[in-house]
Design a protein around this motif. Structure first.
Motif, mmCIF file in Angstrom:
data_model
loop_
_atom_site.group_PDB
_atom_site.id
_atom_site.type_symbol
_atom_site.label_atom_id
_atom_site.label_comp_id
_atom_site.label_asym_id
_atom_site.label_seq_id
_atom_site.Cartn_x
_atom_site.Cartn_y
_atom_site.Cartn_z
ATOM 1 N N GLU A 315 14.257 -35.783 -80.320
ATOM 2 C CA GLU A 315 13.923 -37.134 -79.870
ATOM 3 C C GLU A 315 15.109 -38.063 -80.098
ATOM 4 O O GLU A 315 15.789 -37.978 -81.124
ATOM 5 C CB GLU A 315 12.720 -37.671 -80.650
ATOM 6 N N LEU A 363 11.503 -44.011 -80.321
ATOM 7 C CA LEU A 363 11.323 -42.586 -80.547
ATOM 8 C C LEU A 363 9.897 -42.175 -80.209
ATOM 9 O O LEU A 363 8.956 -42.945 -80.409
ATOM 10 C CB LEU A 363 11.624 -42.246 -82.008
ATOM 11 N N ASN A 365 8.101 -39.861 -81.635
ATOM 12 C CA ASN A 365 7.316 -39.651 -82.852
ATOM 13 C C ASN A 365 6.152 -38.678 -82.647
ATOM 14 O O ASN A 365 4.998 -39.061 -82.625
ATOM 15 C CB ASN A 365 6.775 -40.982 -83.391
#
Length: 549
Positions: A315, A363, A365
């Motif tokens: 990411e 991001l 996540n």
């Protein structure tokens, strides 16, 4: 961001690359939320034109993405029926039994496929869901947002002069912006390299390792054709010069894939992977199969071989790396397409959650963690020591030690922990003074072929007036450093004859880049010992046009 003024188009998700990872991601996004705007940008002239893979496909990714793929006519028509593994000597072979191998090494339930055709079919499924797919659109630049996140790409730039200035018919291309940008460029993608460097995604992982895979499609005598037969070999003709092996896959219509992989961590700069491939075809077992047949197509591409310990962070602000852009090939299984599809699915699900929460540019996540704990981890983690064992201790240590380690991993532990790869493939290249040239047989024009003849069977084309997409950081290095120190290895490791040193009496040597021959394998970007060659994208639609590969 580029200083050129360009129009911009806005999407929810921009995907670079119409390979199995990119298209799977697009399909999954539209399955979750049909209202999302999703675009896939492909540098090849059509979807599948730049797809080159063995390939024996584990359908686990396809099962998850499109469970009724059989009813929908997916081109998985040849199930594996017979699995063979041989150790070759120059004139003979020894069959390696399959029964001691862990279950993950068996090909039962897999299919011999053209991944190019699988991707073409996947593109049809994506377009039926109203995914926009634009082939012939090279993505040449990243576009960054105000907070340093990736917010898009530049695609469709055409008409530059050889010196890089705009020509008479110059088209600046467009900026395609997305709330998230997913990079599925394949091995050693040019944008992926930039993202990995900018965000230090590889700060905590091992070095990536690579192989060079070369492949020919043959039509053979029907009497010799055995659909569903899979054969792998190791040993001759590589010996101690390099690691690697071969594959021979019988698909339908009297066609056979014949392929050869050379690990790029070899020391001897005189190794010529392409000529090793051509020599391999003269082994009695292979020659007998091919005699009376004809070669239909040829291609080459790099393969990411670092595996589990070489996975970077997946990411980055505004997007993610998919499939081989990160390196998800299972080396002992010689498979990565299933993991590419699974990564595309996982990334899509993470993006869908982020967009449902009205997040963009940050991001994801969740995607990285899912890859490291899900099906991809179960596939890559048990085999993580096979490649470093091979690189450091040779083929037999890899077969025996790697086999034992894979078995113990099936019970959840490893006596070896996680081994390190050590040097990059570029750093592994030794000085020519410490090695001897290798005398390769001359191709006979019937079973084996010279490089330029074979490149014609990759149907490669590049518009000659554009800037060369293969650039040098320092133009003096090839002649001043690589030629005297390493005997000019680029003239041997390139499987398409792109690089040559022209030495004329009374004149200094010249380094010539024949970029028109390039089949986009990226080997030069990987193996150049000075790391002086940079592979970038040519204008859209250029490069190979692989049929049924």
């Amino acid at each position: 961001m580029s200083q050129i003024e360009r129009e911009a188009m806005e999407y929810d998700v921009v995907i670079v690359g119409a390979g199995p990872a990119g298209i799977s991601s697009a399909i999954r996004l539209k399955q979750i939320n049909p209202d999302l705007s999703v675009v896939v940008l492909e540098k090849g002239s059509e979807v599948g034109a730049h797809i080159l893979s063995g390939a024996v496909l584990d359908p686990i990714g396809l099962d998850k993405l499109i469970p009724d793929w059989k009813d929908k006519g997916a081109p998985l028509d040849v199930a594996v029926k017979d699995d063979n593994f041989f150790m070759l000597g120059e004139a003979g072979k020894i069959r390696i039994p399959l029964w001691p191998m862990p279950p993950l090494m068996k090909n039962h339930g897999n299919y011999i496929v053209s991944m190019g055709n699988v991707c073409r079919w996947l593109a049809e499924q994506a377009e039926a869901l109203e995914v926009e797919i634009f082939p012939g659109m090279s993505c040449s630049e990243l576009v960054y947002g105000e907070n340093g996140e990736v917010k898009g790409v530049v695609a469709g730039e055409f008409g530059k002069n050889p010196d890089g200035t705009p020509g008479d018919g110059y088209e600046p291309g467009m900026e395609l912006h997305g709330k998230y940008v997913l990079l599925g460029e394949g091995v050693r993608g040019s944008l992926s390299k930039q993202v990995i460097a900018k965000y230090a995604l590889d700060a905590d992982c091992d070095v990536q390792k690579y192989g060079l895979g070369m492949k020919e499609l043959w039509e053979i005598d029907p009497a010799k054709h055995k659909p569903g037969t899979v054969t792998h070999t190791m040993g001759w003709p590589l010996g101690s010069n390099a690691g690697g092996g071969s594959f021979i896959y019988h698909l339908d219509n009297n066609q056979v894939y014949v392929g050869f992989v050379v690990h790029l961590g070899y020391e001897n700069p005189y190794v010529n992977p392409y000529l090793s491939f051509q020599q391999f075809k003269h082994h009695p077992m292979v020659k007998e199969l091919l005699e009376g047949g004809k070669r239909v197509a040829y291609g080459a591409r790099a393969i990411s071989e670092g595996g589990w310990q070489s996975l970077p962070k997946l990411e980055f602000p505004g997007g993610a790396l998919l499939g081989c852009s990160a390196g998800m090939v299972n080396v002992p299984r010689i498979k990565g397409n299933h993991n590419a599809m699974l990564s595309g699915i996982a990334a899509a699900e993470a993006v869908a959650v982020a967009l449902s929460e009205d997040r963009s540019g940050d991001l994801l996540n969740g995607y990285d963690a899912l890859v490291r704990t899900g099906e991809i981890a179960k596939d890559l983690k048990p085999v993580r020591n096979v490649k470093p064992l091979w690189s450091k201790h040779g083929l037999m240590a890899s077969l025996v030690g790697g086999g034992v380690d894979m078995w113990t991993n099936t019970f959840g532990f490893s006596l070896m922990g996680t081994m390190k790869h050590g040097k990059t493939d570029a750093e592994a290249t030794g000085d020519a003074a410490n090695h001897k040239p290798i005398d390769y047989p001359k191709p006979d024009g019937t079973i084996s072929f010279d490089r330029l003849t074979n490149v014609a069977f990759s149907f490669t084309n590049h518009e000659e007036q554009q800037p060369a997409h293969l650039t040098l950081k320092d133009a003096s290095v090839p002649v001043d450093v690589n030629l005297p120190k390493y005997a000019g290895p680029s003239q041997r490791y390139c499987p398409a004859g792109v690089y040559e040193f022209v030495e004329e009496e009374g004149k200094d040597a010249r380094f010539v880049i024949n970029f028109q021959n390039c089949v986009h394998c990226k080997t030069c970007d990987i193996k150049d010992p000075s790391q002086n060659i940079v592979w970038t994208v040519p204008q859209g639609g250029d490069g190979p046009n692989y049929p049924n590969m």
